[in-house]
Design an enzyme around this catalytic site. Structure first.
Site, mmCIF file in Angstrom:
data_model
loop_
_atom_site.group_PDB
_atom_site.id
_atom_site.type_symbol
_atom_site.label_atom_id
_atom_site.label_comp_id
_atom_site.label_asym_id
_atom_site.label_seq_id
_atom_site.Cartn_x
_atom_site.Cartn_y
_atom_site.Cartn_z
ATOM 1 N N ASP A 81 46.330 45.061 31.002
ATOM 2 C CA ASP A 81 46.868 44.612 32.285
ATOM 3 C C ASP A 81 47.455 45.812 33.018
ATOM 4 O O ASP A 81 48.290 46.533 32.460
ATOM 5 C CB ASP A 81 47.981 43.575 32.065
ATOM 6 C CG ASP A 81 47.421 42.241 31.609
ATOM 7 O OD1 ASP A 81 46.181 42.094 31.599
ATOM 8 O OD2 ASP A 81 48.223 41.356 31.259
ATOM 9 N N ASP A 115 39.027 30.355 33.335
ATOM 10 C CA ASP A 115 40.227 29.889 32.636
ATOM 11 C C ASP A 115 40.113 28.378 32.453
ATOM 12 O O ASP A 115 40.057 27.643 33.441
ATOM 13 C CB ASP A 115 41.491 30.221 33.440
ATOM 14 C CG ASP A 115 41.725 31.724 33.560
ATOM 15 O OD1 ASP A 115 41.136 32.474 32.760
ATOM 16 O OD2 ASP A 115 42.486 32.142 34.452
#
Lengths: 252, 214
Positions: A11, A130
């Site tokens: 990230d 997702d």
């Protein structure tokens, strides 16, 4: 024979890696370039960078990060997060990313997948999905905006839609398993993997070396993605590979 | 000096960076008069066979590359660039390639010999088997894994052009060549030490052919 891939996910916020702070051997554990090189040496098969910058400046910084990473490693990498136009895709690919990953923008405007695969080729268009189990539909529902917003899409329908539009790979994250560290979502992964002809990367839930054996042997995943288990040095990619190789999974 | 042929397809960034890291001199050009000055050429390529051949013809590079090959000068095709070296492809209807090497590109069947399903594209790291371990492209390179991304595979009846192969339900020509015409189906610039080693070797082949003026 084709091997199963192990992919660490990094990230990046405003040009800095968040999380990977446990690497005392690195001069600067927040430096995406240094971490990329570190994982490359560890035999990572690919890398995924997720840009979680909130600001416009942060996004621009990401292009510099991509250029520097591309110049320093010789394995493929994907860039995702905030990519919402053909121009965004072009910028990342020109900067040296091998693939771009679309998530919320693909649901909002599925034509973006079609355009991306037409202009740049399916091989560089990843759709990040997702999914969370929903009893009311007896299957998994697709969410956007980092898992905050439910959509009307059921996971198999969506997976077929994105591959019909030219997605070359699906990065499938189980919201039920994400962060739980109790293993990948084998049922979800198997369901999607059997429904589409493109490779599926399983994500969410990795907490131990055994989980990688399970996801490859039981769910047909082509690759497995993990973040904290590697960043916080609970295990290393080399250890995972040695472990799963002993149990008959083909790895590089 | 290596010339990278720019015909408007393919991401050249990673190949350039890999050559830079290896200290191999190169330039990128679409102009044949500039490319003619090179000692060796790289033909890159990502995308569709037909589009690539059309662009090469439109850019006036087709005959230049044909002459280059006929003159016996080093040429390395990468990924789609390797497939273009063969006779043709059935991608989007029959398209003719350069025909320097015998064989055709056709789509993966999506099944192995036992009829089990295989995903297409063939994407990821696959192991290499060396058939010509003494080939200069393989010098000091480990018989390891390379990174592939492709939906079309070369089918050839001539095993002599196979320098290394891989297996994806069928034989996948991975490193091919005859004389100075060479190619890799995988991306050497993305294939870690195995691929970088081959790029380095191509650089050495080119330097040798140039008479080592440097």
């Amino acid at each position: 024979m084709l091997t199963k891939r192990i992919i660490p996910c990094l990230d990046v916020k405003e040009g800095r890696v968040v999380k990977g702070t446990q690497f005392v051997e690195l001069r600067d554990a927040g430096d995406p370039v240094e971490l990329a090189a570190f994982y490359d040496e560890q035999w990572a098969d690919e890398l995924v960078f997720l840009d979680i910058s909130a600001s416009h400046e942060g996004r621009k910084t990401m292009i510099d990060v991509v250029e520097q990473v591309a110049a320093s490693i010789a394995i493929p990498f994907t860039v995702g997060g905030g990519i919402s136009s053909v121009d965004d895709m072009r910028n990342m690919l020109r900067a040296g990313a091998d693939k771009v990953s679309l998530n919320t923008a693909a649901v909002k405007n599925p034509d973006l997948i079609t355009q991306g695969s037409t202009y740049f080729g399916s091989q560089c268009i990843v759709v990040a999905v997702d999914a969370k189990y929903d009893e009311s539909i007896g299957s998994w529902r697709i969410y956007t905006h980092g898992g905050r917003t439910p959509t009307d899409w059921e996971v198999v329908d969506w997976a077929r839609e994105v591959t019909a539009r030219g997605a070359g790979e699906i990065l499938l994250t189980s919201m039920d398993q994400d962060g739980a560290k109790t293993g990948f979502d084998e049922a979800l992964t198997r369901t999607v993997s059997e429904a589409v002809d493109v490779p599926v990367i399983a994500s969410g839930g990795a907490g131990a070396k055994e989980h990688f054996v399970d996801v490859f042997e039981k769910s047909g995943a082509d690759a497995a993605l993990a973040a904290s288990i590697f960043h916080y040095k609970e295990t290393s990619i080399e250890e995972v590979k040695a472990f799963i190789r002993e149990r008959g999974v083909l790895v590089r | 000096m290596i010339g990278i042929i720019d015909y408007g397809m393919g991401n050249l960034y990673s190949v350039k960076k890999a050559l830079e890291r290896l200290g191999i001199p190169y330039f990128v050009s679409e102009h044949t008069e500039e490319l003619a000055e090179a000692d060796g050429l790289i033909l890159p390529g990502v995308g569709a066979f037909r589009d690539a051949m059309n662009l090469i013809r439109e850019n006036g590079q087709f005959e230049f590359i044909e002459h280059w090959a006929a003159d016996g000068k080093p040429l390395l095709g990468i990924c789609l660039g390797m497939q273009l070296l063969f006779e043709g492809s059935d991608e989007h209807g029959e398209t003719e390639g350069f025909g320097f090497l015998p064989g055709f590109a056709r789509r993966f069947s999506g099944k192995d010999s036992q009829g089990r399903r295989l995903k297409v594209p063939h994407m990821g790291w696959n192991s290499l088997t060396f058939h010509q371990p003494d080939h200069p492209l393989l010098k000091d390179v480990e018989e390891g894994h390379a990174y592939f991304v492709h939906s079309y595979v070369i089918e050839t009846a001539d095993p002599d052009v196979l320098i290394a192969t891989s297996d994806y339900g069928e034989t996948v020509p991975a490193v091919v060549g005859r004389g100075e015409i060479m190619g890799t189906q995988f991306h050497p610039e993305k294939s870690s030490t195995v691929g970088i080693g081959m790029l380095k070797n191509f650089g050495a082949i080119v330097r040798e052919r140039s008479g080592a003026h440097e």
